[in-house]
Design a protein around this motif. Structure first.
Motif, PDB file in Angstrom:
ATOM      1  N   LEU A 175       0.860  -1.204   0.070  1.00 57.36           N
ATOM      2  CA  LEU A 175       0.112   0.004  -0.019  1.00 57.36           C
ATOM      3  C   LEU A 175       0.973   1.119  -0.105  1.00 57.36           C
ATOM      4  O   LEU A 175       2.284   1.178   0.322  1.00 57.36           O
ATOM      5  CB  LEU A 175      -0.790   0.081   1.111  1.00 57.36           C
ATOM      6  N   ALA A 176       0.334   2.298  -0.016  1.00 57.65           N
ATOM      7  CA  ALA A 176       1.085   3.645  -0.379  1.00 57.65           C
ATOM      8  C   ALA A 176       1.948   3.828   1.098  1.00 57.65           C
ATOM      9  O   ALA A 176       2.849   4.377   0.929  1.00 57.65           O
ATOM     10  CB  ALA A 176       0.289   5.041  -0.558  1.00 57.65           C
ATOM     11  N   TYR A 177       1.306   3.439   2.110  1.00 58.75           N
ATOM     12  CA  TYR A 177       1.895   3.748   3.494  1.00 58.75           C
ATOM     13  C   TYR A 177       2.299   2.552   4.275  1.00 58.75           C
ATOM     14  O   TYR A 177       2.862   2.737   5.435  1.00 58.75           O
ATOM     15  CB  TYR A 177       1.254   4.582   4.299  1.00 58.75           C
ATOM     16  N   ASP A 178       2.091   1.425   3.512  1.00 61.86           N
ATOM     17  CA  ASP A 178       2.698  -0.054   4.363  1.00 61.86           C
ATOM     18  C   ASP A 178       3.087  -0.992   3.337  1.00 61.86           C
ATOM     19  O   ASP A 178       2.347  -1.136   2.369  1.00 61.86           O
ATOM     20  CB  ASP A 178       1.691  -0.379   5.173  1.00 61.86           C
ATOM     21  N   VAL A 179       4.267  -1.444   3.587  1.00 70.36           N
ATOM     22  CA  VAL A 179       4.584  -2.438   2.679  1.00 70.36           C
ATOM     23  C   VAL A 179       4.827  -3.932   3.747  1.00 70.36           C
ATOM     24  O   VAL A 179       5.683  -3.572   4.700  1.00 70.36           O
ATOM     25  CB  VAL A 179       5.791  -2.179   1.989  1.00 70.36           C
ATOM     26  N   TRP A 180       4.722  -5.168   3.202  1.00 71.51           N
ATOM     27  CA  TRP A 180       4.951  -6.268   4.070  1.00 71.51           C
ATOM     28  C   TRP A 180       5.415  -7.333   3.154  1.00 71.51           C
ATOM     29  O   TRP A 180       5.094  -7.390   1.982  1.00 71.51           O
ATOM     30  CB  TRP A 180       3.727  -6.867   4.509  1.00 71.51           C
ATOM     31  N   LYS A 209       5.964   2.988  -6.283  1.00 72.23           N
ATOM     32  CA  LYS A 209       7.155   2.430  -6.439  1.00 72.23           C
ATOM     33  C   LYS A 209       8.009   1.714  -5.196  1.00 72.23           C
ATOM     34  O   LYS A 209       9.119   1.219  -5.504  1.00 72.23           O
ATOM     35  CB  LYS A 209       8.254   3.682  -7.033  1.00 72.23           C
ATOM     36  N   VAL A 210       7.527   1.891  -4.135  1.00 76.29           N
ATOM     37  CA  VAL A 210       8.111   1.171  -2.966  1.00 76.29           C
ATOM     38  C   VAL A 210       7.019   0.074  -2.565  1.00 76.29           C
ATOM     39  O   VAL A 210       5.746   0.318  -2.444  1.00 76.29           O
ATOM     40  CB  VAL A 210       8.298   1.955  -1.501  1.00 76.29           C
ATOM     41  N   THR A 211       7.516  -1.190  -2.733  1.00 73.12           N
ATOM     42  CA  THR A 211       6.652  -2.402  -2.717  1.00 73.12           C
ATOM     43  C   THR A 211       6.886  -3.373  -1.855  1.00 73.12           C
ATOM     44  O   THR A 211       8.147  -3.256  -1.121  1.00 73.12           O
ATOM     45  CB  THR A 211       6.572  -3.136  -4.244  1.00 73.12           C
ATOM     46  N   GLY A 212       6.128  -4.080  -1.531  1.00 75.69           N
ATOM     47  CA  GLY A 212       6.503  -5.414  -0.562  1.00 75.69           C
ATOM     48  C   GLY A 212       7.662  -6.071  -1.065  1.00 75.69           C
ATOM     49  O   GLY A 212       8.314  -6.625  -0.465  1.00 75.69           O
ATOM     50  N   SER A 213       7.481  -6.420  -2.294  1.00 75.93           N
ATOM     51  CA  SER A 213       8.678  -7.077  -3.127  1.00 75.93           C
ATOM     52  C   SER A 213       9.995  -6.291  -2.964  1.00 75.93           C
ATOM     53  O   SER A 213      11.036  -7.082  -2.805  1.00 75.93           O
ATOM     54  CB  SER A 213       8.109  -7.507  -4.515  1.00 75.93           C
ATOM     55  N   ASN A 214      10.157  -5.189  -3.136  1.00 77.41           N
ATOM     56  CA  ASN A 214      11.470  -4.438  -3.437  1.00 77.41           C
ATOM     57  C   ASN A 214      11.975  -3.942  -1.898  1.00 77.41           C
ATOM     58  O   ASN A 214      12.945  -3.309  -1.997  1.00 77.41           O
ATOM     59  CB  ASN A 214      11.195  -3.578  -4.455  1.00 77.41           C
TER      60      ASN A 214
END
Length: 825
Positions: free
Chosen positions: A707-712, A743-748
């Motif tokens: 999400l825009a404010y949370d990555v897991w 551009k900031v994801t859980g994957s990267n």
């Protein structure tokens, strides 16, 4: 026989006249006065001595026991202390002779000659009080000082009388050795130290029997004014008092002139209290403390649990905890470099900085990897000169600081959702062209030592992240949580984000899909990828390919997942759906809106419990923080120990094995359902959004969330579960460029953090595959575009017996197969 003549009769009225009468009256008055004074003294004694019976004295015969509540890591390492009074008791045999004589010389040189009250000392104190015009204190023997603990510290005549009476009774019932032992275990010596053993540990990091003469004399000088003479804050005053004690010891022949001279020359190394919390496992320790206080405390009494002197052992492993901290720090600081430079920590005058920073600099020169505060002395286009302390200087180069472009956040104030979604913030916004655009003289920054000698170190600016994160890790065999990192820095913010509610993003999808599999929906069921619109969510006009549940979860396909939850809610009740979340250990109730599959409110700890159920074949995991609680008398109050715990005592392992037999783990889902969702997330690692996890080079399963404010990234191997989260605490800005283009994801971002941690803690362990499929699971070849069975090609998908597709992919030459395709729209 003549009657006896009274004494006063010898005075002849006629001979002595009125003078005789007055003399006879004076004798009578004196005798009456003495009688009244005696009665008054007896009344005062009876009044004040009443409450001070033998029980009050015998109370002191039990040595002052430890009232420190200690928290230990799984291997026994001390990682935290709480106390009302930090008191550590020692026996008389452990008290060195020089320490005893130092205290006697300083406080009560006639201790071995009086009976609790030193009349000479009382006379001297009385004279001082008369000259001062008030009760100024003084004259108290060691026995009286010990008695003061019971009667209080109020400066009054009444207290002094009670103290004197109790001191006399103590001398009658206790030996001199017992009095000295109790006194030296009870006296307050500043620096949170009650008793000489606590003081030796706090000031000198030594045991009391290891103290030198100088150290003993310094401690002996503190009872007069422990706060004012605390050598940590007033070394000059403490040394003056130490010299007085040494002079008294020489005066009484308890130390030779040469010993005194050597002690006065000794360089005393003092220590501040160790930061056990911040240096080791602060978030896990604080979580354990809250649990212990709640369980063993008393309502209305905040310190009741502290007075029990508990010894608490946790499951947390220092090595694995350190690996988790490093992984979280690396991920957050990489993200901070991408987001830009928010500015220096502050600005200070050089003298102020040097004085404040000196207390944190050790005696040894900074080593490579050390992080310290630096003061910018000079800055130019290509480099900056920083001072860390006297004689400690380093250089920061532009080439290592190109990331320091200005950091930005979303504008303050109200804005429409559309505008907020499109507003951009700093993210990989270019390269710094001049170092003097990022730094200025007088600024204070955090730096890391990269190399070089102390006078010319190579330094790099440390990006202090404004985002936060959390990492949870534990073994799948039921040993409890061994890694619990709740943030970047406990000293900066003590909020433990493992227990904080965050938006889960797509990590909610396995919760939905596992319920579908449990309801008998096969992994091969095909759902439409067409645009989805309902009252809760609109995916927009872009269509996606139709996919099976199996592929949709691996590829984290939103359109299909929305329809999957819609299908679930149409075929079961909301109560049943909520009960599924409860079975998985999720703390927040599951919601009945279709958009919930794309992200709902849960905690990292709750998600860790759910992933543990998946990893353990449907059995509930052990997410306990506390392993064992023992009170100061050695009674075990709580035990939660796995028989596989390598640090457990034999008795604890036997009890743990027995408890596992009589209280086996609860089953939260069927083995078949657990296998299907585990294998589906394994497919996500092999071919889906979690492909980076293949770098672990061992079988793994997991799911990303963005999400825009949370990555897991929530994932597991056959041996370990780990949950990785990063996010913006207050949603002050998206993690990446904007809500629309994150551009900031859980994957990267989150997955590399998980991978970094897992490589460290799992790297040396033999590779182990997941357990085989349980009964009633069959694998068959499925065409991913239709969800039908394939005679060739396709993918081998597991199915619960009875849910597998009955039809094969239509053969173009066989019109009889037309119409068997079924898609959920």
């Amino acid at each position: 026989m003549p009657e006896a003549t009274p004494v006063v009769g010898v005075i002849n009225r006629r001979r002595w006249g009125w003078f005789g009468v007055l003399l006879r009256g004076g004798v009578v008055v004196s005798m009456v006065g003495l009688l009244v004074a005696g009665l008054a003294g007896f009344s005062i004694y009876a009044h004040y001595a009443g409450p001070l019976g033998h029980d009050e004295v015998l109370r002191f015969k039990n040595p002052a026991r430890s009232t420190i509540t200690r928290f230990r890591a799984s291997d026994g390492q001390l990682v935290g202390e709480w106390f009302v009074e930090r008191r550590v008791a020692v026996d008389f045999k452990d008290l060195p002779r020089r320490l005893i004589l130092a205290f006697v010389a300083a406080e009560d040189a006639r201790f071995f000659n009086h009976s609790g009250v030193d009349l000479r000392g009382v006379a001297r104190a009385a004279l001082r009080n008369i000259l001062a015009g008030k009760i100024a204190g003084g004259g108290s023997t060691i026995t009286q000082q010990l008695a003061k603990i019971s009667v209080g510290k109020e400066k009054s005549l009444a207290r002094k009388v009670r103290q004197t009476i109790l001191a006399r009774r103590m001398e009658d019932l206790l030996t001199k050795e017992e009095i000295l032992t109790l006194y030296l275990n009870s006296i307050y010596l500043g620096h949170h130290s009650y008793g000489v053993q606590a003081a030796a540990q706090n000031y000198f990091r030594k045991q009391v029997w290891e103290l030198t003469l100088a150290q003993s004399a310094m401690l002996a000088g503190l009872p007069q004014s422990p706060s004012r003479l605390n050598p940590i804050v007033n070394i000059a005053g403490a040394r003056r008092r130490m010299k007085y004690v040494l002079a008294q010891m020489q005066r009484w022949g308890w130390a030779s002139p040469s010993e005194v001279a050597a002690a006065q020359r000794e360089d005393l190394r003092l220590f501040r209290r160790a930061d056990l919390m911040g240096d080791h496992t602060p978030f896990a320790t604080e979580a354990a403390r809250v649990t212990v206080e709640h369980r063993y405390g008393t309502p209305g009494d905040d310190t009741a649990w502290l007075r029990r002197g508990l010894d608490v052992t946790m499951h947390v492993e220092p090595g694995r905890q350190a690996a988790g901290r490093r992984a979280l720090r690396t991920a957050l600081e990489k993200l901070a470099r991408d987001q830009g430079w928010p500015g220096a920590l502050g600005t200070l005058d050089r003298e102020v900085f040097m004085r404040r920073n000196a207390r944190w600099l050790g005696d040894t020169p900074p080593q490579v990897g050390h992080r310290l505060l630096g003061w910018v002395a000079d800055v130019s286009k290509h480099q900056a000169i920083l001072e860390l302390g006297e004689g400690l200087t380093g250089t920061v180069k532009l080439k290592t600081s190109r990331w320091m472009v200005p950091y930005t956040e979303l504008p303050k104030g109200r804005m429409s959702a559309r505008k907020r979604r499109r507003t951009r913030v700093s993210y990989k916004a270019g390269r710094l062209s001049r170092l003097d655009k990022g730094l200025a003289t007088g600024q204070v920054v955090m730096v890391e030592v990269m190399g070089g000698p102390p006078e010319a170190m190579e330094l790099a600016i440390v990006p202090v992240p404004l985002m936060e994160g959390a990492l949870l890790g534990y073994e799948t065999d039921g040993r409890g949580v061994d890694t619990a990192v709740g943030g970047w820095d406990f000293d900066r913010n003590q909020l433990n984000r493992l227990y904080a509610t965050r938006q889960t993003g797509s990590t909610m999808k396995p919760v939905v899909y596992s319920k579908l599999y449990d309801m008998g929906v096969p992994p091969s069921k095909l759902f439409s990828g067409a645009p989805f619109v309902d009252r809760d969510y609109d995916t927009g006009p872009r269509a996606k390919p139709d996919r099976t549940l199996w592929d949709a979860l691996a590829r984290s396909e939103n359109n299909v997942s929305l329809r999957a939850l819609q299908h679930l809610l149409r075929h079961t009740t909301l109560d049943d759906w909520e009960a599924w979340g409860t079975a998985l250990g999720l703390p927040m109730p599951l919601k009945g809106n279709t958009a919930y599959v794309l992200g709902g409110d849960q905690t990292p700890m709750g998600m860790g419990h759910a992933w543990g159920v998946f990893a353990r074949g449907g059995l509930a995991p052990d997410l306990s923080i506390i392993k064992k609680v023992v009170d100061r008398d050695g009674r075990v109050l709580q035990r939660h120990i796995s028989p596989l715990d390598p640090h457990a005592q034999l008795s604890d392992s036997v009890i743990g094995l027995w408890e596992r037999v009589v209280r086996p783990p609860q089953r939260r889902m069927t083995p078949q359902t657990a296998f299907l969702i585990r294998d589906n997330m394994r497919h996500a690692v092999q071919r889906g959004t979690a492909r980076r996890a293949r770098k672990l080079e061992r079988p793994a399963a997991g799911k990303t969330g963005t999400l825009a404010y949370d990555v897991w990234f929530n994932g597991f191997t056959a041996d370990r579960v780990a949950i990785a989260w990063l996010g913006a605490d207050n949603r002050e800005r998206p993690l990446g460029l904007s809500e629309a283009r994150n551009k900031v994801t859980g994957s990267n971002t989150a997955l590399p953090m998980w991978l970094n941690y897992m490589k460290t803690v799992e790297g040396g362990r033999p590779k182990r595959d997941f357990s085989p499929a349980p009964a009633d699971i069959v694998r068959l070849r499925v065409d991913p575009t239709t969800g039908l069975r394939a005679r060739a090609g396709g993918a081998m998908l597991p199915h619960r017996v009875g849910t597998e597709p009955k039809h094969f992919v239509p053969d173009a030459a066989s019109p009889s197969n037309v119409g068997v395709l079924e898609t959920e729209f």
